[in-house]
Structures are given as C-alpha cells and as structure tokens.
Scaffold this motif. Sequence first.
Motif, mmCIF file in Angstrom:
data_model
loop_
_atom_site.group_PDB
_atom_site.id
_atom_site.type_symbol
_atom_site.label_atom_id
_atom_site.label_comp_id
_atom_site.label_asym_id
_atom_site.label_seq_id
_atom_site.Cartn_x
_atom_site.Cartn_y
_atom_site.Cartn_z
ATOM 1 N N ASP A 27 0.874 -1.161 0.000
ATOM 2 C CA ASP A 27 0.000 0.000 0.000
ATOM 3 C C ASP A 27 0.925 1.229 0.000
ATOM 4 O OD1 ASP A 27 -2.060 1.850 0.762
ATOM 5 O OD2 ASP A 27 -1.437 1.570 2.841
ATOM 6 N N ASP A 29 0.132 5.193 0.783
ATOM 7 C CA ASP A 29 0.063 6.193 1.857
ATOM 8 C C ASP A 29 0.016 5.501 3.217
ATOM 9 O OD1 ASP A 29 -0.145 9.242 1.837
ATOM 10 O OD2 ASP A 29 -1.538 8.666 3.430
ATOM 11 N N VAL A 59 -0.131 -1.049 -4.476
ATOM 12 C CA VAL A 59 -1.590 -1.049 -4.619
ATOM 13 C C VAL A 59 -2.144 0.130 -3.818
ATOM 14 C CG1 VAL A 59 -2.055 -3.443 -5.205
ATOM 15 C CG2 VAL A 59 -1.629 -2.877 -2.838
ATOM 16 N N THR A 60 -2.551 1.154 -4.535
ATOM 17 C CA THR A 60 -3.038 2.355 -3.845
ATOM 18 C C THR A 60 -4.482 2.658 -4.225
ATOM 19 O OG1 THR A 60 -2.699 4.721 -3.474
ATOM 20 C CG2 THR A 60 -2.008 3.884 -5.612
ATOM 21 N N ASN A 61 -5.253 3.049 -3.230
ATOM 22 C CA ASN A 61 -6.632 3.486 -3.462
ATOM 23 C C ASN A 61 -6.700 4.949 -3.858
ATOM 24 O OD1 ASN A 61 -7.904 1.080 -3.106
ATOM 25 N ND2 ASN A 61 -8.812 1.561 -1.113
ATOM 26 N N ASN A 62 -5.548 5.596 -3.934
ATOM 27 C CA ASN A 62 -5.573 7.005 -4.315
ATOM 28 C C ASN A 62 -5.821 7.112 -5.823
ATOM 29 O OD1 ASN A 62 -5.069 9.685 -4.905
ATOM 30 N ND2 ASN A 62 -3.705 9.891 -3.160
ATOM 31 N N CYS A 63 -6.992 7.609 -6.183
ATOM 32 C CA CYS A 63 -7.420 7.618 -7.595
ATOM 33 C C CYS A 63 -7.149 8.963 -8.251
ATOM 34 C CB CYS A 63 -8.916 7.314 -7.667
ATOM 35 S SG CYS A 63 -9.919 8.564 -6.838
ATOM 36 N N HIS A 154 -12.585 10.171 -5.320
ATOM 37 C CA HIS A 154 -12.280 11.406 -4.600
ATOM 38 C C HIS A 154 -12.326 12.593 -5.568
ATOM 39 C CE1 HIS A 154 -10.331 13.892 -1.576
ATOM 40 N NE2 HIS A 154 -9.703 14.433 -2.595
ATOM 41 N N HIS A 186 -9.091 10.203 5.019
ATOM 42 C CA HIS A 186 -7.629 10.065 5.017
ATOM 43 C C HIS A 186 -7.024 11.067 5.983
ATOM 44 C CE1 HIS A 186 -8.113 7.478 1.655
ATOM 45 N NE2 HIS A 186 -8.892 8.369 1.097
ATOM 46 N N LEU A 194 -9.310 14.288 5.436
ATOM 47 C CA LEU A 194 -9.890 14.518 4.114
ATOM 48 C C LEU A 194 -10.987 13.472 3.946
ATOM 49 C CD1 LEU A 194 -8.776 16.255 1.692
ATOM 50 C CD2 LEU A 194 -7.535 14.201 1.005
ATOM 51 N N LYS A 217 -9.015 -1.631 -3.278
ATOM 52 C CA LYS A 217 -8.993 -2.450 -2.063
ATOM 53 C C LYS A 217 -10.215 -2.110 -1.223
ATOM 54 C CE LYS A 217 -5.222 -0.250 -1.121
ATOM 55 N NZ LYS A 217 -4.106 0.353 -0.369
HETATM 56 N N1 PLP Z 1 -7.483 8.455 -1.802
HETATM 57 C C1 PLP Z 1 -7.032 9.696 -1.539
HETATM 58 C C2 PLP Z 1 -7.714 10.853 -2.159
HETATM 59 C C3 PLP Z 1 -5.945 9.883 -0.675
HETATM 60 O O1 PLP Z 1 -5.504 11.126 -0.424
HETATM 61 C C4 PLP Z 1 -5.333 8.744 -0.099
HETATM 62 C C5 PLP Z 1 -4.199 8.891 0.807
HETATM 63 O O2 PLP Z 1 -3.580 9.921 0.928
HETATM 64 C C6 PLP Z 1 -5.827 7.477 -0.403
HETATM 65 C C7 PLP Z 1 -6.904 7.375 -1.254
HETATM 66 C C8 PLP Z 1 -5.262 6.232 0.201
HETATM 67 O O3 PLP Z 1 -4.131 5.812 -0.492
HETATM 68 P P1 PLP Z 1 -3.431 4.438 -0.108
HETATM 69 O O4 PLP Z 1 -4.319 3.324 -0.578
HETATM 70 O O5 PLP Z 1 -2.121 4.506 -0.850
HETATM 71 O O6 PLP Z 1 -3.257 4.439 1.371
#
Ligand code: PLP
Length: 304
Positions: A27, A29, A59-63, A154, A186, A194, A217
Amino acid sequence: FGFKGCQKIRGPQIRSLLEAKDFFLFDCDGVIWHGEKAITGAAKVVNALIRQGKNVVFVTNNCTRPRENYVHKFCRLGFTDVMLEQIFSSSYCSALYLRDVVKVRGQVFVIGCDGLRRELLEAGIPCVEEADDPDATIYNCALAPDVKAVLVGHDDKLTFLKLAKASCYLRDPDCLFLATDNDPWHPLSGGRILPGSGSLTAALEVASGRKATVIGKPSRFMFECISSQFRGVDPAQCLMVGDRLEVDMLFGSNCGLDTMLTLTGVSQIEEAQEYRNSDLSTNHSLVPDYVVDTIADFLPAFEE
Ligand code: PLP
Ligand code: CA
C-alpha cells in the motif's frame, strides 16, 4: 511460521519471512510515504527488494493521479527502481474494469479529479465532458443520453450539481454504478482529515437506492489485475503490507495473501487485537498475520 498471528515480528523472523515470499504488495500512503514525504528507510527497503529479484507492486486506493505521476513521485522520493508496470492504482484498475470486464459502450460520468479522467481517456474510455457553466443547475442542465456508467472517486471540486446529475443517471438500471474505492477518510497533518471516496459513494448510494461496485482495495479486482499482468503469481508466495485494517488487511484476506500491518499509518495494533478477540468471525479477516513498527524494520534483513 510459528510467529504468525497479529504480533510484532523482529530481526530473524522478518528475515525468514522475506526469504519465504517472492511477491510483495505495498500500500502507498501510510506505508511508503505520508503525502509528499517518504517514510524513513522505505526507499532503501523497496530498492533492496527489487535488486534481490523479488517482485514488488504498489496497490493504492488514491485515484487522483494517473500512473505516470506515481512513477515521477517514486523517483522524486528516492525510489529509483520503480516502473509503471509495478503501479496498480484504483484509477488505473477502474479503467481496466470498464474496458476489459464490462466493455462499456457509451460514456462514463465521472465524479473525480482530472487524474482519474486522464487514466480513463488513456484506456480509450469516453467520459462526459462537463461544461463550465456557473448558471447550470439540475433544473436546466443537459443530461447526456448515452451514459452507461457512473464512476465515483475522490473529487476535490465536487459540486451539488455533479451529485445530482449522477443520481439522475443512476435511475437507469442499465447504467453501472462503480466506485474507485470506498475509503472513508484520510489523515492529513495537524490532525485534519480529508473525506474519502467512500463518503461520496455513500451519498450516491442513498440517493439512488443502489450499491456501488468497488474496484479498489478491499475488492479482489486489483489482485486480478496484478495476476493478469504478472505470470504465475501464487497467493501463497505473496505478502500484502498495509496500514489500514479495514482496507489492506481485508484485501489481503480476500485474495488469500499473508498480511502485514505497519504502524506508520492509520491503524493501531490495539485495534487489530480487538478484531482478533471479537466474537464476530467476519472481523477475523481484518487481523494481520504480522505487525511491524515500520517497513524500515526490514533493513537489517538485507545485511550480510
Ligand atoms: N485516496 C485519496 C484521495 C488519498 O488522499 C489517499 C491517501 O492519501 C488514499 C486514497 C489512500 O491511499 P493508499 O491506498 O495509498 O493508502
Ligand atoms: Ca494506506
């Protein structure tokens, strides 16, 4: 391993775990960085794993960004060996889902940042263009006739009008309802937070009376994307490292992977222990197999 089971592992235990696994899913962040600041030692760990010939993916949920932006970010923060093919973001996987799984015909209405839209366009998926009309309201605006999916992520420029339009499109049962991820919020520095994609998805679920299909995820789909791009991925050989029990540990469990919680992010070890001690068996999928204070604890394992 005798040391498997929601407990902190150290030196020789970390070494044997790293030797036993050949595929590492990180992951971002809370594990690799906090926003624009790398976790101390993380770059050394990632570079060392890659140089040892281990498979490493993110694998990041940051889109909010397309994958190229992540390549630049990794490089900027000292992760010099990370390539585009190693990055699996919820925006990239949403594009793959729309293109390859549902083979969407028609336009996609996107609630999300420009980065999400850019990732979709790169995959050849047409998105509804939003006119910048300050006088537009849900009473007088035009609705596109051929919207076959609403994708929610987001969106730092969210408006009531966007929510209202999405709700209208979702009246059509043939219009798919997708969410890049379902993260509730977050952490920011200074104790601020956020609201995450999940909070916007929840608004639309209420308005539409429907449930979104989640791409990121803890859904298995991200792992399917990885498996389709890396030959012969064996879940038993994988370690999923994350900072959030409800997202990352559940993702690992859903995909049959061993899981590791690192304490540099959102979740605390006490919460993991509460889930472990819970009578509700579904909570056990949120319990990590291993815990470390930080992935920098891997570093001694690379020394001779
Ligand atoms: N989405 C947004 C908009 C974020 O700012 C973040 C973390 O900063 C995430 C998702 C989560 O990211 P990750 O899955 O890398 O923890
Ligand atoms: Ca995280």
